[in-house]
Design a protein around this motif. Structure first.
Motif, PDB file in Angstrom:
ATOM      1  N   VAL A   1       7.246  11.365  -4.128  1.00 20.37           N
ATOM      2  CA  VAL A   1       6.510  10.896  -2.954  1.00 20.37           C
ATOM      3  C   VAL A   1       7.400  11.073  -1.738  1.00 20.37           C
ATOM      4  O   VAL A   1       8.504  10.551  -1.697  1.00 20.37           O
ATOM      5  N   LYS A   2       6.917  11.854  -0.791  1.00 20.16           N
ATOM      6  CA  LYS A   2       7.622  11.976   0.478  1.00 20.16           C
ATOM      7  C   LYS A   2       7.163  10.808   1.340  1.00 20.16           C
ATOM      8  O   LYS A   2       5.991  10.691   1.681  1.00 20.16           O
ATOM      9  N   THR A   3       8.084   9.928   1.650  1.00 19.39           N
ATOM     10  CA  THR A   3       7.728   8.701   2.355  1.00 19.39           C
ATOM     11  C   THR A   3       7.674   8.940   3.863  1.00 19.39           C
ATOM     12  O   THR A   3       8.618   9.429   4.459  1.00 19.39           O
TER      13      THR A   3
ATOM     14  N   GLU B   1      15.789   3.512  -1.808  1.00 16.16           N
ATOM     15  CA  GLU B   1      14.471   2.998  -1.436  1.00 16.16           C
ATOM     16  C   GLU B   1      13.532   2.983  -2.643  1.00 16.16           C
ATOM     17  O   GLU B   1      12.861   1.981  -2.908  1.00 16.16           O
ATOM     18  N   ALA B   2      13.507   4.072  -3.396  1.00 14.42           N
ATOM     19  CA  ALA B   2      12.647   4.130  -4.586  1.00 14.42           C
ATOM     20  C   ALA B   2      13.125   3.136  -5.647  1.00 14.42           C
ATOM     21  O   ALA B   2      12.309   2.462  -6.279  1.00 14.42           O
ATOM     22  N   ILE B   3      14.425   3.036  -5.829  1.00  7.63           N
ATOM     23  CA  ILE B   3      14.977   2.091  -6.803  1.00  7.63           C
ATOM     24  C   ILE B   3      14.540   0.670  -6.464  1.00  7.63           C
ATOM     25  O   ILE B   3      14.129  -0.090  -7.339  1.00  7.63           O
ATOM     26  N   ALA B   4      14.593   0.326  -5.193  1.00  3.14           N
ATOM     27  CA  ALA B   4      14.177  -1.016  -4.769  1.00  3.14           C
ATOM     28  C   ALA B   4      12.699  -1.258  -5.086  1.00  3.14           C
ATOM     29  O   ALA B   4      12.330  -2.342  -5.547  1.00  3.14           O
ATOM     30  N   VAL B   5      11.856  -0.260  -4.874  1.00  3.03           N
ATOM     31  CA  VAL B   5      10.425  -0.394  -5.171  1.00  3.03           C
ATOM     32  C   VAL B   5      10.229  -0.593  -6.664  1.00  3.03           C
ATOM     33  O   VAL B   5       9.515  -1.504  -7.097  1.00  3.03           O
ATOM     34  N   TYR B   6      10.856   0.250  -7.485  1.00  2.00           N
ATOM     35  CA  TYR B   6      10.671   0.162  -8.939  1.00  2.00           C
ATOM     36  C   TYR B   6      11.171  -1.174  -9.472  1.00  2.00           C
ATOM     37  O   TYR B   6      10.507  -1.802 -10.303  1.00  2.00           O
ATOM     38  N   GLU B   7      12.298  -1.627  -8.995  1.00  2.00           N
ATOM     39  CA  GLU B   7      12.828  -2.907  -9.468  1.00  2.00           C
ATOM     40  C   GLU B   7      11.948  -4.071  -9.009  1.00  2.00           C
ATOM     41  O   GLU B   7      11.736  -5.014  -9.755  1.00  2.00           O
TER      42      GLU B   7
ATOM     43  N   GLY C   1       3.760   2.986   0.672  1.00  2.00           N
ATOM     44  CA  GLY C   1       3.045   2.142  -0.276  1.00  2.00           C
ATOM     45  C   GLY C   1       2.316   2.899  -1.374  1.00  2.00           C
ATOM     46  O   GLY C   1       1.773   2.297  -2.290  1.00  2.00           O
ATOM     47  N   PHE C   2       2.310   4.232  -1.309  1.00  2.00           N
ATOM     48  CA  PHE C   2       1.589   5.024  -2.308  1.00  2.00           C
ATOM     49  C   PHE C   2       2.157   4.827  -3.709  1.00  2.00           C
ATOM     50  O   PHE C   2       1.410   4.584  -4.661  1.00  2.00           O
TER      51      PHE C   2
END
Length: 86
Positions: free
Chosen positions: A26-28, A61-67, A34-35
């Motif tokens: 996902v290109k943020t 950033e992605a790690i924070a979302v997944y966690e 939020g996708f």
């Protein structure tokens, strides 16, 4: 099944992963913010079993979302982490 075999070998897991392995990029930006959270929330609702994904170690950033969504780091490879949600 090929991806699960690759994960088993790459991360030297004790047993072959069972469940769902997902891979997406996902290109943020403002339009897509939020996708990933939305997609993972929907997967959690519709799939009853473990979900695996990999994330580049430097992608904080992605790690924070997944966690935040409940994923737990299972193993770390040379350039990526393997995460699992049960």
């Amino acid at each position: 099944e090929t991806d699960k075999k690759r994960l088993f070998t790459k991360y030297k897991l004790q047993e072959r992963p069972s469940g769902l392995y997902i891979a997406f990029i996902v290109k943020t930006d403002d339009a897509t913010k939020g996708f990933a959270s939305h997609v993972l929330d929907e997967l959690k609702k519709s799939f009853d079993g473990p979900i695996f994904l990999e994330v580049t170690r430097s992608n904080a950033e992605a790690i924070a979302v997944y966690e935040r969504l409940g994923f737990i780091r299972v193993k770390t490879g040379v350039s990526q982490h393997l995460y699992r949600l049960t």
